[in-house]
Scaffold this motif. Structure first.
Motif, PDB file in Angstrom:
ATOM      1  N   VAL B  17      44.931  32.579  40.297  1.00  0.00           N
ATOM      2  CA  VAL B  17      44.332  31.283  39.975  1.00  0.00           C
ATOM      3  C   VAL B  17      45.450  30.281  39.750  1.00  0.00           C
ATOM      4  CG1 VAL B  17      42.197  32.151  38.952  1.00  0.00           C
ATOM      5  CG2 VAL B  17      44.221  31.916  37.531  1.00  0.00           C
ATOM      6  N   LEU B  22      44.753  35.880  36.638  1.00  0.00           N
ATOM      7  CA  LEU B  22      43.790  36.192  35.601  1.00  0.00           C
ATOM      8  C   LEU B  22      43.536  37.690  35.656  1.00  0.00           C
ATOM      9  CD1 LEU B  22      40.759  34.216  34.590  1.00  0.00           C
ATOM     10  CD2 LEU B  22      40.306  36.532  35.335  1.00  0.00           C
ATOM     11  N   ALA B  24      41.339  40.318  35.277  1.00  0.00           N
ATOM     12  CA  ALA B  24      39.892  40.515  35.091  1.00  0.00           C
ATOM     13  C   ALA B  24      39.548  41.952  34.735  1.00  0.00           C
ATOM     14  CB  ALA B  24      39.140  40.095  36.346  1.00  0.00           C
ATOM     15  N   GLU B  43      29.853  42.300  27.884  1.00  0.00           N
ATOM     16  CA  GLU B  43      29.417  40.922  27.840  1.00  0.00           C
ATOM     17  C   GLU B  43      29.765  40.185  29.120  1.00  0.00           C
ATOM     18  OE1 GLU B  43      29.817  39.151  24.054  1.00  0.00           O
ATOM     19  OE2 GLU B  43      28.911  40.957  23.242  1.00  0.00           O
ATOM     20  N   SER B  44      29.150  39.057  29.276  1.00  0.00           N
ATOM     21  CA  SER B  44      29.368  38.224  30.440  1.00  0.00           C
ATOM     22  C   SER B  44      30.869  37.983  30.651  1.00  0.00           C
ATOM     23  CB  SER B  44      28.642  36.898  30.218  1.00  0.00           C
ATOM     24  OG  SER B  44      28.786  36.089  31.331  1.00  0.00           O
ATOM     25  N   GLY B  45      31.330  38.176  31.874  1.00  0.00           N
ATOM     26  CA  GLY B  45      32.721  37.902  32.186  1.00  0.00           C
ATOM     27  C   GLY B  45      33.686  39.028  31.885  1.00  0.00           C
ATOM     28  N   CYS B  46      33.186  40.195  31.465  1.00  0.00           N
ATOM     29  CA  CYS B  46      34.108  41.272  31.095  1.00  0.00           C
ATOM     30  C   CYS B  46      34.594  42.049  32.315  1.00  0.00           C
ATOM     31  CB  CYS B  46      33.474  42.208  30.074  1.00  0.00           C
ATOM     32  SG  CYS B  46      32.180  43.236  30.757  1.00  0.00           S
ATOM     33  N   GLY B  47      34.095  41.735  33.504  1.00  0.00           N
ATOM     34  CA  GLY B  47      34.625  42.358  34.709  1.00  0.00           C
ATOM     35  C   GLY B  47      33.726  43.370  35.400  1.00  0.00           C
ATOM     36  N   LYS B  48      32.466  43.438  35.020  1.00  0.00           N
ATOM     37  CA  LYS B  48      31.553  44.434  35.602  1.00  0.00           C
ATOM     38  C   LYS B  48      31.362  44.221  37.104  1.00  0.00           C
ATOM     39  CE  LYS B  48      28.178  43.121  32.864  1.00  0.00           C
ATOM     40  NZ  LYS B  48      28.827  42.003  32.163  1.00  0.00           N
ATOM     41  N   SER B  49      31.027  42.994  37.484  1.00  0.00           N
ATOM     42  CA  SER B  49      30.810  42.733  38.916  1.00  0.00           C
ATOM     43  C   SER B  49      32.102  42.882  39.692  1.00  0.00           C
ATOM     44  CB  SER B  49      30.252  41.329  39.132  1.00  0.00           C
ATOM     45  OG  SER B  49      28.999  41.193  38.512  1.00  0.00           O
ATOM     46  N   THR B  50      33.214  42.523  39.081  1.00  0.00           N
ATOM     47  CA  THR B  50      34.514  42.669  39.739  1.00  0.00           C
ATOM     48  C   THR B  50      34.772  44.132  40.084  1.00  0.00           C
ATOM     49  OG1 THR B  50      35.374  40.719  38.598  1.00  0.00           O
ATOM     50  CG2 THR B  50      36.990  42.253  39.472  1.00  0.00           C
ATOM     51  N   ASP B  60      36.656  38.661  46.300  1.00  0.00           N
ATOM     52  CA  ASP B  60      37.152  37.414  46.861  1.00  0.00           C
ATOM     53  C   ASP B  60      38.606  37.596  47.305  1.00  0.00           C
ATOM     54  OD1 ASP B  60      34.777  36.158  46.389  1.00  0.00           O
ATOM     55  OD2 ASP B  60      35.371  35.398  44.423  1.00  0.00           O
ATOM     56  N   ASN B  62      41.261  36.062  46.709  1.00  0.00           N
ATOM     57  CA  ASN B  62      42.344  35.859  45.743  1.00  0.00           C
ATOM     58  C   ASN B  62      42.499  37.038  44.776  1.00  0.00           C
ATOM     59  OD1 ASN B  62      39.926  35.334  44.465  1.00  0.00           O
ATOM     60  ND2 ASN B  62      40.771  33.774  43.111  1.00  0.00           N
ATOM     61  N   GLN B  97      23.640  40.821  42.209  1.00  0.00           N
ATOM     62  CA  GLN B  97      23.142  40.166  41.010  1.00  0.00           C
ATOM     63  C   GLN B  97      22.080  39.100  41.326  1.00  0.00           C
ATOM     64  OE1 GLN B  97      26.494  39.266  38.555  1.00  0.00           O
ATOM     65  NE2 GLN B  97      25.287  38.831  36.741  1.00  0.00           N
ATOM     66  N   HIS B 212      23.757  43.945  30.971  1.00  0.00           N
ATOM     67  CA  HIS B 212      24.156  43.746  29.586  1.00  0.00           C
ATOM     68  C   HIS B 212      22.997  44.062  28.637  1.00  0.00           C
ATOM     69  CE1 HIS B 212      23.413  39.318  30.611  1.00  0.00           C
ATOM     70  NE2 HIS B 212      22.479  39.605  29.738  1.00  0.00           N
TER      71      HIS B 212
HETATM   72  N1  ATP Z   1      37.096  34.689  42.600  1.00  0.00           N
HETATM   73  C1  ATP Z   1      37.491  34.576  41.341  1.00  0.00           C
HETATM   74  N2  ATP Z   1      38.593  33.863  41.024  1.00  0.00           N
HETATM   75  C2  ATP Z   1      39.014  33.767  39.749  1.00  0.00           C
HETATM   76  N3  ATP Z   1      38.415  34.350  38.688  1.00  0.00           N
HETATM   77  C3  ATP Z   1      37.315  35.074  38.938  1.00  0.00           C
HETATM   78  C4  ATP Z   1      36.791  35.230  40.260  1.00  0.00           C
HETATM   79  N4  ATP Z   1      35.674  35.998  40.183  1.00  0.00           N
HETATM   80  C5  ATP Z   1      35.525  36.314  38.884  1.00  0.00           C
HETATM   81  N5  ATP Z   1      36.500  35.760  38.124  1.00  0.00           N
HETATM   82  C6  ATP Z   1      36.689  35.928  36.675  1.00  0.00           C
HETATM   83  O1  ATP Z   1      36.858  37.294  36.401  1.00  0.00           O
HETATM   84  C7  ATP Z   1      36.241  37.661  35.174  1.00  0.00           C
HETATM   85  C8  ATP Z   1      35.239  38.794  35.393  1.00  0.00           C
HETATM   86  O2  ATP Z   1      34.136  38.304  36.161  1.00  0.00           O
HETATM   87  P1  ATP Z   1      32.897  39.242  36.575  1.00  0.00           P
HETATM   88  O3  ATP Z   1      32.034  38.443  37.473  1.00  0.00           O
HETATM   89  O4  ATP Z   1      33.412  40.529  37.069  1.00  0.00           O
HETATM   90  O5  ATP Z   1      32.183  39.442  35.170  1.00  0.00           O
HETATM   91  P2  ATP Z   1      30.828  40.201  34.823  1.00  0.00           P
HETATM   92  O6  ATP Z   1      31.166  41.220  33.800  1.00  0.00           O
HETATM   93  O7  ATP Z   1      30.154  40.667  36.058  1.00  0.00           O
HETATM   94  O8  ATP Z   1      29.991  39.023  34.132  1.00  0.00           O
HETATM   95  P3  ATP Z   1      28.423  38.713  34.159  1.00  0.00           P
HETATM   96  O9  ATP Z   1      27.783  39.614  33.180  1.00  0.00           O
HETATM   97  O10 ATP Z   1      28.365  37.267  33.703  1.00  0.00           O
HETATM   98  O11 ATP Z   1      27.949  38.895  35.566  1.00  0.00           O
HETATM   99  C9  ATP Z   1      35.610  36.385  34.639  1.00  0.00           C
HETATM  100  O12 ATP Z   1      36.493  35.819  33.703  1.00  0.00           O
HETATM  101  C10 ATP Z   1      35.481  35.506  35.859  1.00  0.00           C
HETATM  102  O13 ATP Z   1      35.530  34.134  35.507  1.00  0.00           O
END
Ligand code: ATP
Ligand code: ATP
Ligand code: SF4
Ligand code: MG
Ligand code: MG
Lengths: 326, 322
Positions: B17, B22, B24, B43-50, B60, B62, B97, B212
Motif C-alpha cells: 500500500v 500492510l 494482513a 473481527e472485521s478486517g482480521c484477515g479471514k477473507s485474505t 489482489d 498487490n 462474501q 464472525h
Molecule cells: N487489496 C488490498 N489492499 C490493501 N489492503 C487490503 C486489501 N484487501 C484487504 N486489505 C486489508 O487487509 C486486512 C484484512 O482484510 P480481510 O478482507 O481479509 O478481512 P476479513 O477478516 O475478511 O474482514 P470482514 O469480516 O470484514 O470480511 C484489512 O485491514 C483490509 O483493509
C-alpha cells in the motif's frame, strides 16, 4: 396508579405500495407491506421487533416516523398525529424521535464529512456551531470512535464504523424515542457489546423509549422488555421478552426462535424444526391465516378464517386459532 | 488414507500500500481434514477473507504471500495458472462474501449454473435436468420455475442457494464458505446450515466456514480457529474452546456475547482498538488491549503452545486467570 399515555400508539395501521404489473401485463399490483397493525410502546421501555426478511419491519418504522404516509390507520407520538401537523410542528416533533437506518450508508450524505453529518441536524435545530462541534466530538467518543474520523468521508469507513456514526448522529439530538433498524448487524462482537451497553445506559438515565429491529434474537433477548413478531405485514404475537424467548405461542414465533443459533455447542443435538416453504407473498395473501401454508399445526379452520389478535395471557397476545384453544 | 486435505504452514500475507506494506496475515498455520467443518472466526478486517483468497490464489495483485499452502500434498503456490484453474473448478469451491457480485444480472440463474456444469461436456438438455436436480438438493422452493428466475427476482437466501448449487455441481472436496449467511434471517440461515451439514455427511465434503457469528460455529463446526489482527491466536475442538477458551482475546470475546438478559448485568467489553498493521513488529498484536499483558508481550512473539492434541493457543501468559 394512573395508566400513562403510550409514547407511540399505532392503530390499525396499513401501508400498501402500488407497483407495475411487469412488462407485458397492464395495470397495477398492490404490495401490502403493513396490514392492520396495532401496538403501543410505553415510555421507558425497549420493544424488540422481529420477523422474516421482507415482512414489513422497515416500512413500519418509516410510517411511524412519518417519512411515508399511512394507507390507513394512525400513529400518535405522545398523543400527536404527525401527519396532521404543520411543518413547524413536525420539525419540533422530529427532534424527539431519532432513527438509525438499516443500511448505514443511507444515513449519511456521501459528500459530507462525518463531522458535518453529525452537526447538521443540531445546527438545523438552532444550536450554535461551536456547541454542535463539541457535541459531535462527545457523541463520537461515546460510540468508541477516534476523533480523527470526524474528517473522514463515508466511503473511507467500514460498515461497522458507518453504523457507529449513524448511532452517534442519532444520539446527538438527545432524542426521547429511538428507532434502530438492525443497529448491530455490521458490528463485531466487542463493538456490539459496547454499543448495546451505551444504549442501555442512556435509556436508563433518561427514560428513553426504543424500538429495535433485528434478526439477532440473542440481541433481542438481551436488550428488550417486550417483543413483537411480524409475519407478512401483520403483527402475529406480542408479549414480555422472557416468555417470548422461552415459550412463544404462535407457530411462526416458535419456528423463528427454534431456528436461532444457540451460543453453546452442547445444545446442537436438540430437536430443531426447520421451517418449510418459501416466504409468502405480500401481493397474493393466502386465505385464512397467512401463515397456514407453512404451519405445521394448521387445521381446517386455519385455511378458511383469518385469525384476529387475541389475548392469551398476561400482556401476551397472538394471532392464531390454535393458540386460543389452549 | 491421509485425513488431511489442506495445510497452511507459516503463511504471511502483506498488501503493498502507499507508504509500505500492510501485514494482513502473520505466520498462520492450520489444517483442514476431509469431511470436517473448520470455522475461522474473528473481527472485521482480521484477515479471514485474505486467507481464503490466498488458498484459491485469488488475492489482489498487490498481495505478497509467504509460506506454504498444500492441498492434498501439492503446494498450490507452485502450480501454473492453468493448473490452479483446474483445482478451482474441481477440487476447491468457494462461496463468496457477496453473492450478488458473483451472479450475472442479465442471465437467468439456471442458465448460469447450466453453463458451469456443461464444462464437463454434457448436453444442454441434460444440463437443465441436472440444474433442476441441484436446485432441489439445495431446497430451492419451486425448483422447476426458479431455474428461469433472474438474480434480482430472488431473495438473498435464494441467491445464496444458487451459489451453493453451483458449488455442488463441481462436487468439490473442499468448500470455502465466506460469511455464507450474513444478512439472512435466521430461518433461511438455518436452512443453509442444514445444507452444509448435509454435504459433509453425504459427500464427505470438507468445509472451511468463515464467519464472525459464534452462534454458527457453536451449531455446526467441528474445529475452530480464532484470528485477531492477522494472527491466529487459538484453534481447536469447538466443544473444548467454548467450554474453556484459553487465549485472553477468545475469553473476552466469549464474555462479550449476549447470552442472557440485561437484568443479569452489562456485557463485557474489550477496551482499546486494533493496532494499525503496517510494518511487522515483534510481540503479540493483542498486547495493547490485553488485561494480562506484561513487558515481554510487547517484545517477543509468543510461541504456540499445545493444551492438548486438539487445542493450541499463542500467548505468553494464558495459564493464569483473566
Ligand atoms: N487489496 C488490498 N489492499 C490493501 N489492503 C487490503 C486489501 N484487501 C484487504 N486489505 C486489508 O487487509 C486486512 C484484512 O482484510 P480481510 O478482507 O481479509 O478481512 P476479513 O477478516 O475478511 O474482514 P470482514 O469480516 O470484514 O470480511 C484489512 O485491514 C483490509 O483493509
Ligand atoms: N417503495 C416501495 N415500493 C414497493 N414495494 C416496497 C417499497 N418499500 C418496501 N416495499 C416492499 O415492502 C415489503 C416489506 O419491506 P420492508 O423493507 O419493510 O421489510 P423488512 O421486514 O424490513 O425486511 P428486512 O428484514 O429484509 O429488512 C417488501 O416486499 C418490499 O419489497
Ligand atoms: S392459525 Fe393455524 S395456520 Fe395460523 S399459525 Fe395458528 S395454527 Fe398455524
Ligand atoms: Mg428492513
Ligand atoms: Mg471478509
Amino acid at each position: 396508579m394512573e395508566k400513562m399515555q403510550p409514547v407511540i400508539q399505532i392503530e390499525h395501521l396499513s401501508k400498501h405500495f402500488s407497483i407495475d404489473n411487469g412488462f407485458f401485463t397492464k395495470g397495477k399490483k398492490t404490495v401490502k407491506a403493513v396490514n392492520d397493525f396495532t401496538l403501543n410502546l410505553e415510555k421507558g421501555k425497549i420493544l424488540g421487533l422481529v420477523g422474516e426478511s421482507g415482512s414489513g419491519k422497515t416500512t413500519l418504522a418509516r410510517v411511524i416516523l412519518n417519512l411515508t404516509s399511512a394507507t390507513e390507520g394512525t400513529v400518535l407520538i405522545n398523543g400527536v398525529d404527525m401527519s396532521k401537523c404543520s411543518a413547524a410542528e413536525k420539525k419540533e416533533l422530529r427532534k424527539n424521535i431519532a432513527v438509525v437506518f438499516q443500511d448505514p450508508l443511507s444515513n449519511l450524505n456521501p459528500r459530507e464529512t462525518v463531522m458535518s453529518s453529525i452537526m447538521r441536524p443540531m445546527v438545523l435545530h438552532g444550536m450554535k456551531r461551536a456547541l454542535a462541534r463539541e457535541k459531535a466530538r462527545e457523541v463520537l467518543e461515546s460510540v468508541k470512535m477516534d476523533a480523527h474520523y470526524l474528517n473522514s468521508y463515508p466511503h473511507q469507513l467500514s460498515g461497522g464504523q458507518l453504523q457507529r456514526i449513524a448511532i452517534a448522529r442519532a444520539l446527538a439530538m438527545n432524542p426521547q424515542i429511538m428507532i434502530l433498524d438492525e443497529p448491530t448487524s455490521a458490528l463485531d462482537i466487542s463493538v456490539q457489546a459496547q454499543i448495546l451497553n451505551l444504549l442501555l445506559d442512556l435509556q436508563e438515565q433518561h427514560q428513553l423509549t426504543y424500538m429495535i429491529i433485528t434478526h439477532d434474537l440473542n440481541v433481542i433477548r438481551y436488550i428488550s422488555d417486550q417483543v413483537a413478531v411480524m409475519y407478512l405485514g401483520q403483527l402475529v404475537e406480542y408479549g414480555e421478552t422472557k416468555i417470548m424467548c422461552s415459550n412463544p405461542s404462535h407457530p411462526y414465533s416458535k419456528a423463528l426462535m427454534a431456528a436461532s443459533p444457540i451460543l453453546d455447542p452442547t445444545m446442537r443435538g436438540r430437536e430443531k424444526e426447520i421451517m418449510k416453504g418459501d416466504p409468502g407473498s405480500l401481493i397474493h395473501f393466502p386465505s385464512g391465516c397467512s401463515f397456514h401454508p407453512r404451519c405445521r399445526y394448521a387445521e381446517e379452520i386455519c385455511m378458511q378464517e383469518r385469525p384476529e389478535m387475541e389475548r392469551i395471557g398476561e400482556n401476551h397476545w397472538a394471532r392464531c386459532h390454535l393458540c386460543m384453544q389452549k | 488414507m491421509n485425513d488431511e486435505l489442506l495445510r497452511l504452514e507459516n503463511v504471511s500475507i502483506n498488501y503493498k500500500v502507499r507508504g509500505g506494506y500492510l501485514s494482513a496475515v502473520k505466520d498462520v498455520s492450520f489444517h483442514v481434514n476431509r469431511g470436517e467443518i473448520f470455522a475461522v472466526v474473528g473481527e472485521s478486517g482480521c484477515g479471514k477473507s485474505t486467507v481464503a483468497h490466498s488458498i484459491m490464489r485469488l488475492l489482489d495483485k498487490n498481495a505478497v504471500v509467504l509460506g506454504s499452502i498444500k492441498y492434498n500434498g501439492t503446494n498450490l503456490m507452485e502450480l501454473s495458472n492453468k493448473q490452479i484453474t483446474g483445482v478451482r473448478g474441481h477440487d476447491i469451491g468457494m462461496i463468496f462474501q457477496n453473492p450478488l457480485d458473483s451472479l450475472n444480472p442479465v442471465y437467468t440463474t439456471g442458465a448460469q449454473v447450466n453453463e458451469a456444469i456443461r464444462l464437463d461436456g454434457i448436453s444442454k438438455l441434460e444440463g437443465w435436468k441436472k440444474v433442476i436436480e441441484l436446485y432441489r438438493n439445495v431446497k430451492m422452493p419451486d425448483a422447476e420455475k426458479r431455474v428461469q428466475a433472474y438474480p434480482h427476482e430472488m431473495s438473498g437466501g435464494m441467491r445464496q442457494r444458487v451459489m451453493i448449487a453451483m458449488m455442488l455441481s463441481r462436487n468439490p472436496s473442499l468448500l470455502i464458505a465466506d460469511e455464507p449467511t450474513t444478512a439472512l434471517d435466521v430461518t433461511i440461515e438455518a436452512q443453509i446450515l442444514e445444507i452444509i451439514s448435509q454435504l459433509k455427511k453425504e459427500f464427505g465434503t470438507a468445509v472451511m466456514l468463515i464467519t464472525h457469528n459464534f452462534g454458527l460455529v457453536a451449531e455446526v463446526a467441528d474445529r475452530v480457529a480464532i484470528m485477531y489482527a492477522g494472527e491466529l491466536v487459538e484453534q481447536g475442538d469447538v466443544f473444548e474452546i467454548f467450554r474453556a477458551p484459553k487465549h485472553p482475546y477468545t475469553r473476552l470475546l466469549m464474555k462479550a456475547l449476549p447470552r442472557g438478559t440485561k437484568q443479569e448485568g452489562r456485557l463485557q467489553t474489550i477496551d482499546g482498538t486494533v493496532p494499525r498493521l503496517m510494518e511487522v513488529q515483534p510481540g503479540c498484536r493483542f498486547a495493547n488491549r490485553c488485561p494480562m499483558a506484561k513487558k515481554i508481550c510487547y517484545e517477543q512473539d509468543p510461541a504456540i503452545r499445545a493444551l492438548s492434541a486438539t487445542h493450541t493457543y499463542r500467548c505468553h501468559f494464558a495459564e493464569e486467570e483473566v
